[in-house]
Design an enzyme around this catalytic site. Structure first.
Site, PDB file in Angstrom:
ATOM      1  N   TYR A 177       1.598  -0.522   2.684  1.00 24.97           N
ATOM      2  CA  TYR A 177       1.203  -1.312   1.513  1.00 24.97           C
ATOM      3  C   TYR A 177       0.367  -2.523   1.937  1.00 24.97           C
ATOM      4  O   TYR A 177      -0.688  -2.803   1.350  1.00 24.97           O
ATOM      5  CB  TYR A 177       2.448  -1.767   0.745  1.00 24.97           C
ATOM      6  CG  TYR A 177       2.129  -2.490  -0.551  1.00 24.97           C
ATOM      7  CD1 TYR A 177       1.840  -1.777  -1.707  1.00 24.97           C
ATOM      8  CD2 TYR A 177       2.114  -3.880  -0.615  1.00 24.97           C
ATOM      9  CE1 TYR A 177       1.538  -2.424  -2.894  1.00 24.97           C
ATOM     10  CE2 TYR A 177       1.819  -4.538  -1.794  1.00 24.97           C
ATOM     11  CZ  TYR A 177       1.528  -3.812  -2.933  1.00 24.97           C
ATOM     12  OH  TYR A 177       1.222  -4.461  -4.103  1.00 24.97           O
ATOM     13  N   SER A 211      -2.805  -8.557  -3.723  1.00 26.95           N
ATOM     14  CA  SER A 211      -1.450  -9.063  -3.573  1.00 26.95           C
ATOM     15  C   SER A 211      -1.444 -10.135  -2.502  1.00 26.95           C
ATOM     16  O   SER A 211      -2.319 -10.172  -1.633  1.00 26.95           O
ATOM     17  CB  SER A 211      -0.512  -7.918  -3.174  1.00 26.95           C
ATOM     18  OG  SER A 211       0.743  -8.403  -2.738  1.00 26.95           O
TER      19      SER A 211
END
Length: 335
Positions: free
Chosen positions: A204, A191
């Protein structure tokens, strides 16, 4: 004198690398064939994993789908079978029906990549029932959706294990044969939040930073081992509209220029990178620039830019929605 000569050789190689990279922007490299190759995708039951499965199916790869949810995984498999069926339809040429010589298959396995034993035992089943894996897509991912001080330790551990540690285990399961054959491809679906972070999603971001660090270190290890037949591709998309971060918002005046990515577009871009052995793909391209600026600008300058873009608190609406949904569920369960 020898080290000076080597230094100039290194400079020439660096310049050549720049020229080669520039040429690939102008002349699109030819995509390699994956027909008949075994492609394993984690988190294949939904989102990007499902789209990757469909794209590889269209290229006649043998699909091995892993997901913790059996029902959604089977739904993906059914979509893949439909694609295979369309590809296997006999083609009439000069009045004669020609049947494609190879009919790929799809295999489904329930696997919790957050449990090491599950990964290793399922990997052994794959080797026994399907064969060795040629392409490994580490795609499975989760998000807790809590501020750090409100997040249970178990959810933090779950995020780190699924998003990062699982990559170690799947790679350890399938890399040995790739090394033996000097053939394979490992894809890390990370990501943009593994390149630069934002507030409210510490677990995350940490997991994605870890996945990227693992990927880069493994890439260097393969180069040091001179295993040029094994490719590595790192996929770093901006916010993808899969529902994982539903409610995430940047500044409304900026949002039209940086909208959430369509999942189909994200996977199309990633597939192009994978099939041309591109080491890294960031979508959209502005992610490259943001990552570079983060590396050279003072931290306070980055904070100013974040505040201008509305990126400093962009996750807060998402976190608020998750908290509200959880409270509603608790209220229902208490009735």
């Amino acid at each position: 004198m020898i080290i000076i000569a080597e230094f100039f050789v290194v400079i020439l190689k660096v310049l050549l690398a720049f020229l080669t990279a520039g040429a690939k922007w102008i002349v699109r490299p030819k995509e390699k064939s994956v027909a008949g190759q075994v492609c394993l995708i984690t988190g294949a039951g939904s989102g990007l994993g499902r789209l990757f499965a469909k794209e590889f199916a269209r290229r006649r790869a043998i699909l091995v789908l892993w997901d913790i949810n059996s029902q959604s995984n089977e739904e993906t498999a059914e979509m893949v079978r439909q694609i295979y069926h369309e590809l296997d339809t006999p083609i009439t040429k000069d009045g004669v029906e020609e049947v494609p010589p190879f009919q790929p298959q799809v295999y489904t396995y329930v696997c919790d990549v957050g449990k090491r034993e599950s990964v290793y035992s399922t990997a052994e089943k794959v080797r026994r029932e399907v064969g060795e894996v040629d392409i490994l897509i580490n795609n499975a991912g989760v998000v807790s959706g809590h501020h750090l001080l409100e997040c249970p330790d178990e959810l933090i551990e779950r995020t780190m294990v699924v998003n990062c540690h699982a990559h170690f285990w799947t790679t350890k399961a399938f890399l040995p044969k790739m090394l033996e054959l000097n053939h394979g491809h490992i894809v890390t679906v990370a990501s943009s939040l593994g390149l630069f972070s934002t507030a409210g999603v510490e677990d995350y971001c940490a997991s994605k930073f870890g996945a990227i660090g693992f990927h880069e270190s493994l890439s260097h290890e393969l180069k040091a081992s001179e295993k040029d037949g094994i490719s590595m591709t790192l996929v770093c998309p901006y916010l993808v509209d899969t529902g994982m971060f539903k409610g995430c918002r940047i500044r409304k005046e900026i949002e039209p220029f940086l909208p959430p990515l369509k999942p189909e577009f994200c996977v199309k871009q990633a597939m192009r990178a994978i099939l041309t052995d591109q080491p890294m793909i960031c979508t959209p391209r502005i992610v490259y620039m943001v990552n570079f600026m983060k590396s050279i600008l003072p931290f306070e300058a980055i904070v100013c830019m974040y505040r201008f873009l509305g990126a400093d608190k962009c996750m807060y609406p998402f976190l608020a929605q998750r908290k509200e949904a959880m409270n509603n569920n608790e209220a229902k369960n208490g009735i």
